[in-house]
Design a protein around this motif. Structure first.
Motif, PDB file in Angstrom:
ATOM      1  N   ASP A  73       0.842  -1.198   0.000  1.00 41.41           N
ATOM      2  CA  ASP A  73       0.000   0.000   0.000  1.00 41.41           C
ATOM      3  C   ASP A  73       0.869   1.237   0.000  1.00 41.41           C
ATOM      4  O   ASP A  73       2.043   1.176   0.351  1.00 41.41           O
ATOM      5  CB  ASP A  73      -0.868   0.043   1.264  1.00 41.41           C
ATOM      6  N   PHE A  74       0.268   2.362  -0.354  1.00 43.35           N
ATOM      7  CA  PHE A  74       0.933   3.637  -0.176  1.00 43.35           C
ATOM      8  C   PHE A  74      -0.100   4.691   0.182  1.00 43.35           C
ATOM      9  O   PHE A  74      -1.288   4.502  -0.033  1.00 43.35           O
ATOM     10  CB  PHE A  74       1.775   4.041  -1.402  1.00 43.35           C
ATOM     11  N   TRP A  75       0.345   5.766   0.767  1.00 36.79           N
ATOM     12  CA  TRP A  75      -0.420   6.885   1.305  1.00 36.79           C
ATOM     13  C   TRP A  75      -1.227   6.516   2.553  1.00 36.79           C
ATOM     14  O   TRP A  75      -1.124   7.165   3.562  1.00 36.79           O
ATOM     15  CB  TRP A  75      -1.324   7.536   0.274  1.00 36.79           C
ATOM     16  N   ARG A  76      -2.020   5.494   2.477  1.00 38.31           N
ATOM     17  CA  ARG A  76      -2.806   5.072   3.642  1.00 38.31           C
ATOM     18  C   ARG A  76      -2.722   3.560   3.782  1.00 38.31           C
ATOM     19  O   ARG A  76      -2.600   2.859   2.795  1.00 38.31           O
ATOM     20  CB  ARG A  76      -4.264   5.484   3.504  1.00 38.31           C
ATOM     21  N   VAL A  77      -2.825   3.082   5.012  1.00 35.42           N
ATOM     22  CA  VAL A  77      -2.812   1.647   5.264  1.00 35.42           C
ATOM     23  C   VAL A  77      -4.216   1.229   5.664  1.00 35.42           C
ATOM     24  O   VAL A  77      -4.745   1.709   6.665  1.00 35.42           O
ATOM     25  CB  VAL A  77      -1.812   1.266   6.388  1.00 35.42           C
ATOM     26  N   ASP A  78      -4.814   0.366   4.858  1.00 38.44           N
ATOM     27  CA  ASP A  78      -6.133  -0.172   5.172  1.00 38.44           C
ATOM     28  C   ASP A  78      -5.954  -1.328   6.150  1.00 38.44           C
ATOM     29  O   ASP A  78      -5.313  -2.333   5.812  1.00 38.44           O
ATOM     30  CB  ASP A  78      -6.814  -0.633   3.886  1.00 38.44           C
ATOM     31  N   GLU A  79      -6.505  -1.169   7.335  1.00 41.31           N
ATOM     32  CA  GLU A  79      -6.284  -2.147   8.408  1.00 41.31           C
ATOM     33  C   GLU A  79      -6.769  -3.543   8.021  1.00 41.31           C
ATOM     34  O   GLU A  79      -6.064  -4.530   8.223  1.00 41.31           O
ATOM     35  CB  GLU A  79      -6.988  -1.666   9.677  1.00 41.31           C
ATOM     36  N   ALA A  80      -7.955  -3.651   7.463  1.00 40.06           N
ATOM     37  CA  ALA A  80      -8.499  -4.957   7.089  1.00 40.06           C
ATOM     38  C   ALA A  80      -7.661  -5.607   5.982  1.00 40.06           C
ATOM     39  O   ALA A  80      -7.407  -6.812   5.994  1.00 40.06           O
ATOM     40  CB  ALA A  80      -9.955  -4.821   6.652  1.00 40.06           C
ATOM     41  N   ARG A  81      -7.248  -4.814   5.023  1.00 40.33           N
ATOM     42  CA  ARG A  81      -6.440  -5.328   3.915  1.00 40.33           C
ATOM     43  C   ARG A  81      -5.083  -5.813   4.412  1.00 40.33           C
ATOM     44  O   ARG A  81      -4.589  -6.853   3.984  1.00 40.33           O
ATOM     45  CB  ARG A  81      -6.281  -4.226   2.869  1.00 40.33           C
ATOM     46  N   LEU A  82      -4.467  -5.070   5.331  1.00 49.62           N
ATOM     47  CA  LEU A  82      -3.191  -5.494   5.900  1.00 49.62           C
ATOM     48  C   LEU A  82      -3.356  -6.775   6.685  1.00 49.62           C
ATOM     49  O   LEU A  82      -2.563  -7.712   6.542  1.00 49.62           O
ATOM     50  CB  LEU A  82      -2.603  -4.382   6.778  1.00 49.62           C
ATOM     51  N   ARG A  83      -4.386  -6.847   7.489  1.00 51.55           N
ATOM     52  CA  ARG A  83      -4.636  -8.058   8.288  1.00 51.55           C
ATOM     53  C   ARG A  83      -4.810  -9.269   7.364  1.00 51.55           C
ATOM     54  O   ARG A  83      -4.254 -10.336   7.613  1.00 51.55           O
ATOM     55  CB  ARG A  83      -5.877  -7.843   9.148  1.00 51.55           C
TER      56      ARG A  83
END
Length: 87
Positions: A73-83
């Motif tokens: 990811d860049f600019w923002r980290v999506d919590e669900a996507r990272l998990r």
């Protein structure tokens, strides 16, 4: 420091590229820290300001996250996507 923050034996699963004074980096760090703790993986942060090549490659995209050596990811980290990526 290497110009590729994701290369090396024993690297953490998540690498966050950022810089001081970046509010998006602060937000990303909080998400990465929380998710990494929840799923039990290691992570580290690398400042683009410490490496001219990283600065050249990623300055316009920070924060940038890498999972298992791949840009995630860049600019923002999506919590669900990272998990999900760490499962």
């Amino acid at each position: 420091m290497t110009s590729d923050p994701t290369v090396g034996a024993g690297e953490p699963r998540v690498v966050l590229l950022g810089r001081a004074g970046c509010h998006l980096c602060d937000e990303a760090r909080a998400v990465v820290e929380r998710v990494a703790a929840e799923v039990g993986v290691s992570w580290r942060e690398v400042s683009v300001d410490e490496d001219p090549e990283l600065l050249r490659r990623y300055a316009e995209q920070i924060p940038v996250t890498f999972v298992d050596g791949r840009r995630h990811d860049f600019w923002r980290v999506d919590e669900a996507r990272l998990r999900a990526a760490l499962r």
